[in-house]
Design an enzyme around this catalytic site. Structure first.
Site, PDB file in Angstrom:
ATOM      1  N   SER A  67       0.842  -1.148  -0.164  1.00  0.00           N
ATOM      2  CA  SER A  67       0.057   0.126   0.014  1.00  0.00           C
ATOM      3  C   SER A  67       0.914   1.263   0.163  1.00  0.00           C
ATOM      4  O   SER A  67       1.975   1.212   0.525  1.00  0.00           O
ATOM      5  CB  SER A  67      -0.929  -0.049   1.414  1.00  0.00           C
ATOM      6  OG  SER A  67      -1.841  -0.835   1.111  1.00  0.00           O
ATOM      7  N   PRO A  68       0.286   2.292  -0.515  1.00  0.00           N
ATOM      8  CA  PRO A  68       1.029   3.618  -0.622  1.00  0.00           C
ATOM      9  C   PRO A  68       0.801   4.141   1.028  1.00  0.00           C
ATOM     10  O   PRO A  68      -0.065   4.048   1.426  1.00  0.00           O
ATOM     11  CB  PRO A  68       0.325   4.460  -1.363  1.00  0.00           C
ATOM     12  CG  PRO A  68      -1.204   4.032  -1.490  1.00  0.00           C
ATOM     13  CD  PRO A  68      -0.863   2.497  -1.309  1.00  0.00           C
ATOM     14  N   TYR A  84      -9.122  13.124   1.321  1.00  0.00           N
ATOM     15  CA  TYR A  84      -8.575  14.273   0.219  1.00  0.00           C
ATOM     16  C   TYR A  84      -9.404  14.706  -0.850  1.00  0.00           C
ATOM     17  O   TYR A  84     -10.367  14.460  -0.688  1.00  0.00           O
ATOM     18  CB  TYR A  84      -7.260  13.623  -0.037  1.00  0.00           C
ATOM     19  CG  TYR A  84      -6.274  13.181   1.202  1.00  0.00           C
ATOM     20  CD1 TYR A  84      -5.763  14.115   2.281  1.00  0.00           C
ATOM     21  CD2 TYR A  84      -5.985  11.858   1.129  1.00  0.00           C
ATOM     22  CE1 TYR A  84      -5.233  13.913   3.154  1.00  0.00           C
ATOM     23  CE2 TYR A  84      -4.926  11.474   2.569  1.00  0.00           C
ATOM     24  CZ  TYR A  84      -4.793  12.512   3.399  1.00  0.00           C
ATOM     25  OH  TYR A  84      -3.985  12.106   4.553  1.00  0.00           O
ATOM     26  N   CYS A 120       2.567   7.400   3.547  1.00  0.00           N
ATOM     27  CA  CYS A 120       3.509   8.346   3.292  1.00  0.00           C
ATOM     28  C   CYS A 120       4.742   8.127   4.420  1.00  0.00           C
ATOM     29  O   CYS A 120       4.430   7.788   5.467  1.00  0.00           O
ATOM     30  CB  CYS A 120       2.590   9.600   4.204  1.00  0.00           C
ATOM     31  SG  CYS A 120       1.280  10.193   2.914  1.00  0.00           S
ATOM     32  N   ARG A 124      -7.516   4.709  -5.606  1.00  0.00           N
ATOM     33  CA  ARG A 124      -7.846   4.075  -4.447  1.00  0.00           C
ATOM     34  C   ARG A 124      -9.287   4.883  -3.966  1.00  0.00           C
ATOM     35  O   ARG A 124      -9.215   6.238  -4.313  1.00  0.00           O
ATOM     36  CB  ARG A 124      -6.780   4.387  -3.426  1.00  0.00           C
ATOM     37  CG  ARG A 124      -7.176   4.076  -1.899  1.00  0.00           C
ATOM     38  CD  ARG A 124      -6.039   4.100  -1.132  1.00  0.00           C
ATOM     39  NE  ARG A 124      -5.494   2.752  -0.988  1.00  0.00           N
ATOM     40  CZ  ARG A 124      -4.567   2.355  -0.062  1.00  0.00           C
ATOM     41  NH1 ARG A 124      -4.226   3.279   1.039  1.00  0.00           N
ATOM     42  NH2 ARG A 124      -3.946   1.083   0.003  1.00  0.00           N
ATOM     43  N   LEU A 134      -5.542  -3.756   7.846  1.00  0.00           N
ATOM     44  CA  LEU A 134      -5.456  -4.874   8.956  1.00  0.00           C
ATOM     45  C   LEU A 134      -5.468  -6.415   8.230  1.00  0.00           C
ATOM     46  O   LEU A 134      -5.939  -7.175   8.934  1.00  0.00           O
ATOM     47  CB  LEU A 134      -6.340  -4.725   9.878  1.00  0.00           C
ATOM     48  CG  LEU A 134      -6.273  -3.499  10.869  1.00  0.00           C
ATOM     49  CD1 LEU A 134      -7.201  -3.575  12.016  1.00  0.00           C
ATOM     50  CD2 LEU A 134      -5.051  -3.234  11.276  1.00  0.00           C
ATOM     51  N   GLN A 186       1.325   6.828  -6.324  1.00  0.00           N
ATOM     52  CA  GLN A 186      -0.061   7.291  -6.213  1.00  0.00           C
ATOM     53  C   GLN A 186       0.199   8.696  -6.299  1.00  0.00           C
ATOM     54  O   GLN A 186       0.713   9.322  -5.710  1.00  0.00           O
ATOM     55  CB  GLN A 186      -0.458   6.714  -4.708  1.00  0.00           C
ATOM     56  CG  GLN A 186      -2.011   7.370  -4.428  1.00  0.00           C
ATOM     57  CD  GLN A 186      -2.388   7.179  -2.866  1.00  0.00           C
ATOM     58  OE1 GLN A 186      -1.627   7.751  -2.012  1.00  0.00           O
ATOM     59  NE2 GLN A 186      -3.332   6.352  -2.671  1.00  0.00           N
ATOM     60  N   GLY A 210      -0.087  -3.050   4.522  1.00  0.00           N
ATOM     61  CA  GLY A 210       0.214  -1.730   4.757  1.00  0.00           C
ATOM     62  C   GLY A 210       1.411  -1.736   5.925  1.00  0.00           C
ATOM     63  O   GLY A 210       2.499  -2.014   5.777  1.00  0.00           O
ATOM     64  N   ARG A 211       0.916  -1.331   7.195  1.00  0.00           N
ATOM     65  CA  ARG A 211       1.585  -1.303   8.320  1.00  0.00           C
ATOM     66  C   ARG A 211       2.555  -2.628   8.448  1.00  0.00           C
ATOM     67  O   ARG A 211       3.660  -2.514   8.920  1.00  0.00           O
ATOM     68  CB  ARG A 211       0.859  -0.861   9.439  1.00  0.00           C
ATOM     69  CG  ARG A 211       0.341   0.415   9.382  1.00  0.00           C
ATOM     70  CD  ARG A 211      -0.526   0.861  10.624  1.00  0.00           C
ATOM     71  NE  ARG A 211      -0.996   2.088  10.434  1.00  0.00           N
ATOM     72  CZ  ARG A 211      -1.723   2.756  11.306  1.00  0.00           C
ATOM     73  NH1 ARG A 211      -1.690   2.268  12.303  1.00  0.00           N
ATOM     74  NH2 ARG A 211      -2.215   3.763  11.060  1.00  0.00           N
TER      75      ARG A 211
END
Length: 367
Positions: free
Chosen positions: A28-29, A189, A31, A234, A310, A106, A332-333
């Protein structure tokens, strides 16, 4: 039993064969907030994204990259608003591809959620101080969430400027050698702000048809993005609150994006506008059900649907793709905690060691 997660996947494109990936584990993108105010990629970014590629992922998506300086989430975001930023992106894309991973970027605009402090340990939270902030724009003139800047309502000229910025950023992404572009239409956003009735009460054509801005951005990007390369987006599939974006709204938007703008990759997330995170039923794989609805509704030969949120365990990711709830999982994380998650997952799922997606230098570790 053979692993579905570690089979090839092709993301279609309007012309040509599309993009074939070595597996269905995506990054995943996310930041990093490690660019200088010029938005130019740094050695950190090469090492960071390169690790995911050597770690076996099929597709690595570079973090939200601003299409114009006023569209940055923070003043330390990556950018593609200037030709001076291309070379750093090219270095990353070339390295990822050399390791067998496809490289995506992205493209985003923070809109009314711009000009906040980088989400780093030693930075404060909230909006930037006057010495670092800039004018914030949004569909309306009310703060997107409490504590954010009061934006200036975008004029028709502002809207066309931002659409043009997305177009030019996509041109630069192609020059940098990226294999795919993902438009950021989620998490409160700018594109999401136009789509959500919570933040778009405009009385012009962009208010009467809240999907219009997303469609015009995607069409502008598709105009300059090579027809043999896939274009993705996304989306926040739901705002999780009454009066916000619904899953049915998102499904209709996805159909229009596919048919009218040539978008063929849908990465499904949720939320980002309502200020209370407790409205979101966060739990293991909590957004898979949203992606599954789009996967069932969109033609499989024309579109790929990935899911995020998750997803941490190899068996969990395997079940999602093997059951057809999504074509791919975006990690992601968990990928931040273990950049070699994909290679380790392949080992866990008993993929033969000679088929491990890990880079050759790490082969011994997969035995």
């Amino acid at each position: 039993m053979a692993s579905t997660l570690f089979t090839e996947l092709t993301i279609p494109a309007p012309h040509g064969a599309g993009l074939t990936l070595r597996n269905r584990a995506f990054v995943s993108p996310m930041c990093q907030y490690y660019a200088p105010r010029t938005g130019v990629p740094q050695p950190w970014h090469l090492v960071h994204y390169g690790a995911f590629a050597t770690g076996g992922f099929g597709l690595v998506t570079v973090e939200s990259t601003a299409v114009e300086a006023r569209g940055r989430i923070s003043d330390q975001d990556l950018g593609l608003w200037s030709d001076e930023q291309i070379e750093g992106h090219r270095t990353m894309a070339e390295f990822m591809r050399a390791q067998g991973a496809a490289a995506a970027v992205q493209l985003g605009h923070a809109g009314g959620k711009a000009a906040t402090y980088p989400n780093l340990r030693d930075e404060p939270r909230g909006t930037l101080g006057e010495d670092r902030a800039w004018e914030v724009i949004a569909p309306g003139s009310e703060p997107i969430q409490p504590g954010l800047f009061t934006p200036r309502e975008m004029t028709a000229e502002d809207i066309q400027e931002v659409i043009a910025a997305f177009r030019e950023a996509a041109r630069r992404a192609d020059q940098a050698g990226y294999d795919a572009v993902q438009i950021h239409g989620a998490h409160g956003y700018l594109i999401h702000e136009f789509f959500s009735p919570l933040t778009n009460q405009r009385e012009d054509e962009y208010g009467r048809d809240r999907a219009r801005f997303a469609l015009e951005v995607a069409s502008a990007v598709r105009d300059v993005w090579p027809a043999h390369k896939p274009l993705g987006i996304r989306l926040s599939a739901t705002d999780w609150v009454e009066g916000g974006v619904t899953l049915q709204d998102t499904l209709e938007l996805a159909r229009r994006l596919l048919e009218d703008a040539g978008v063929t990759w849908f990465d499904i997330s949720s939320g980002g506008i309502h200020p209370d995170p407790k409205v979101i039923p966060v739990g293991a794989g909590y957004q898979v059900q949203l992606a599954a609805v789009l996967r069932q509704a969109l033609p499989a030969e024309q579109a790929v649907v990935s899911t995020v949120g998750l997803i941490t365990e190899p068996a969990q990711a395997e079940t999602i793709v093997a059951s057809g709830q999504a074509d791919a999982t975006s990690i992601g994380r968990e990928a931040l905690r273990n950049p070699h998650w994909a290679a380790v997952a392949a080992r866990s799922l008993r993929v033969r060691v000679e088929n491990s997606p890990a880079s050759e230098a790490y082969w011994l570790g997969m035995r």
